[in-house]
Design an enzyme around this catalytic site. Structure first.
Site, mmCIF file in Angstrom:
data_model
loop_
_atom_site.group_PDB
_atom_site.id
_atom_site.type_symbol
_atom_site.label_atom_id
_atom_site.label_comp_id
_atom_site.label_asym_id
_atom_site.label_seq_id
_atom_site.Cartn_x
_atom_site.Cartn_y
_atom_site.Cartn_z
ATOM 1 C CG ASP A 176 -2.024 -1.181 1.329
ATOM 2 O OD1 ASP A 176 -2.294 -1.843 -0.027
ATOM 3 O OD2 ASP A 176 -2.283 -1.683 2.203
ATOM 4 C CE1 TYR A 231 3.531 -6.892 3.235
ATOM 5 C CE2 TYR A 231 2.907 -9.217 3.313
ATOM 6 C CZ TYR A 231 3.164 -8.137 2.695
ATOM 7 O OH TYR A 231 2.698 -8.073 1.396
#
Length: 462
Positions: A176, A231
């Site tokens: 994002d 992540y």
């Protein structure tokens, strides 16, 4: 000179084929082809092969001009040699220059032709200042600069830069706005000239860097062949400040708060319905079920006078905003704005109000291709996709480009501090469809809690 004359003669014979027997044309073409070969260096078998090649050449030339019975052959179907001969007969001296194979860019030698190959391109980047990874109209993204660099380096043609599907482009994960990646993989078809990586990096900004390009199978897809992804989320520990205390940047997390944070995070492990942790997914949507392999909360550390903590999560795949909402709910529970049971309720109830944490601290750490490596990594034709040999280079880039950017941006813009100012406005409760007539009463109670929290909530900038 003799060879060139023969080639022109063959073109003339081909052009006026209506008056020349086919056997004579074949004979001339064979002589023209064999005149380029040193007969003393050929064996009997090789001479036979060369004659066969000459015969094939004659067949191809004959197919261009048509059969002798076709008297309406169009001038447009003439070969380059035939056009040259025709112009010569008409008095055009420039036509004497008959193009030869390998003499110019329009007739390249087979040994000089670069073929596009299916590759896995490994890069890392700092997402600060970019509107995400995937290319978008009228905004700057990581792929915008990457594709531009590939085109300028001469490894993809212009039409592929404009229509990326033509080069089979696919990213392993979509990040994002503001999200960085210490390891991102793109699969695509491209040319592989010498010093390819250096040429691409010369045309990229400092915060984007290509580290490796490996040949892969034709059917390889960096997204579909990725078994799981890791992540990390870097954030200041003052995000866990209890709701009854003032939030300050010199806050240090207590052992009890750290223990509670780890307990809450452990509740995300396993397969759950994460429909409340993304956008546009219903509870009945089977694609909302995701598998979290592991999730850990590291030890706090101090950087630039501010205490930080890192949460690492490894999963099969993640949906849009999923990790940021997982972090957001964890912060709310540790601060005392939501109950610990809210995590389990979020898996079960149709809809809940869960905020997403800022995107600044999110980082794509690692991609795992275990199944691909097991099947193709040791077949002798393809390389394994693990990149342990360049681990130090990747860590160096992360330490120089990614972490400093996250920390300096947080100190300057205070994105987490601003986000905490609105955290108490979320209910962390089930939807009205779930509670029906009881919702107004619960809303009244929660409104009073929020008003109390708002009065107590004071933010000081150090």
């Amino acid at each position: 000179m003799h060879q060139e004359w023969l080639l022109k003669s063959c073109g003339a014979f081909s052009y006026f084929f209506e008056t020349i027997p086919r056997k004579l044309l074949r004979f001339q073409l064979q002589r023209a082809y064999l005149s380029t070969v040193d007969p003393s260096k050929l064996t009997v078998m090789e001479k036979s092969d060369e004659k066969q090649k000459a015969s094939t050449l004659e067949s191809r030339e004959w197919s261009k001009t048509g059969s002798p019975s076709n008297e309406s052959t169009d001038i447009k179907n003439l070969s380059d040699t035939q056009h040259a001969v025709k112009r010569t007969l008409e008095g055009d001296e420039r036509a004497c220059k008959v193009p030869k194979l390998g003499t110019d860019e329009h007739h390249p030698s087979p040994s000089n032709i670069l073929r596009k190959r299916k590759v896995a391109l490994l890069l890392a980047y700092s997402g600060s200042g970019y509107m995400g990874m995937q290319i978008q109209k009228d905004v700057t993204t990581i792929e915008t600069d990457l594709v531009s660099a590939l085109y300028k380096a001469g490894v993809i043609p212009e039409e592929h830069a404009e229509e990326m599907q033509k080069m089979k482009f696919q990213r392993a994960a979509r990040t994002d706005k503001g999200v960085s990646a210490a390891m991102q993989l793109c699969s695509l078809k491209m040319l592989l000239p010498e010093n390819c990586i250096e040429k691409i990096n010369e045309r990229l900004p400092a915060q984007i860097k290509v580290f490796s390009i490996k040949r892969v199978t034709q059917g390889f897809n960096s997204k579909n062949n990725c078994d799981n992804r890791t992540y990390s989320y870097l954030m200041p520990t003052y995000a866990f400040t209890p709701v009854e205390q003032n939030v300050t940047e010199d806050f240090k997390i207590s052992d009890d708060s750290l223990k509670l944070a780890r307990e809450v995070l452990s509740m995300f492990k396993g397969t759950h319905n994460f429909h409340n942790f993304t956008a546009g997914k219903k509870a009945t949507d089977p694609s909302a079920k995701r598998y979290i392999i592991d999730i850990q909360c590291g030890e706090p550390f101090v950087q630039e006078g501010l205490e930080f903590i890192t949460v690492t999560v490894r999963g099969q795949s993640f949906m849009l905003h999923q990790i940021r909402k997982m972090i957001g709910l964890t912060i709310a529970v540790v601060r005392g704005l939501a109950a610990k049971e809210s995590v389990q309720q979020a898996f079960e109830h149709p809809k809940m109000d869960i905020p997403k944490a800022p995107g600044l601290g999110l980082l794509l750490e690692k991609l795992h291709y275990d199944a691909y490596n097991k099947r193709y990594g040791k077949d002798g034709l393809h390389e394994t996709l693990d990149w342990e040999d360049i681990r130090m280079d990747l860590d160096k880039f992360k330490a120089e480009q990614i972490y400093p950017t996250i920390i300096q941006t947080e100190l300057k813009e205070k994105s987490m501090l601003q986000w905490l100012q609105t955290l108490h406005l979320h209910t962390f409760m089930q939807s009205e469809e779930e509670y029906g007539v009881e919702t107004p009463k619960l809303r009244d109670v929660w409104t009073k809690v929020k008003e109390f929290s708002k009065e107590k909530q004071k933010f000081h900038k150090v």
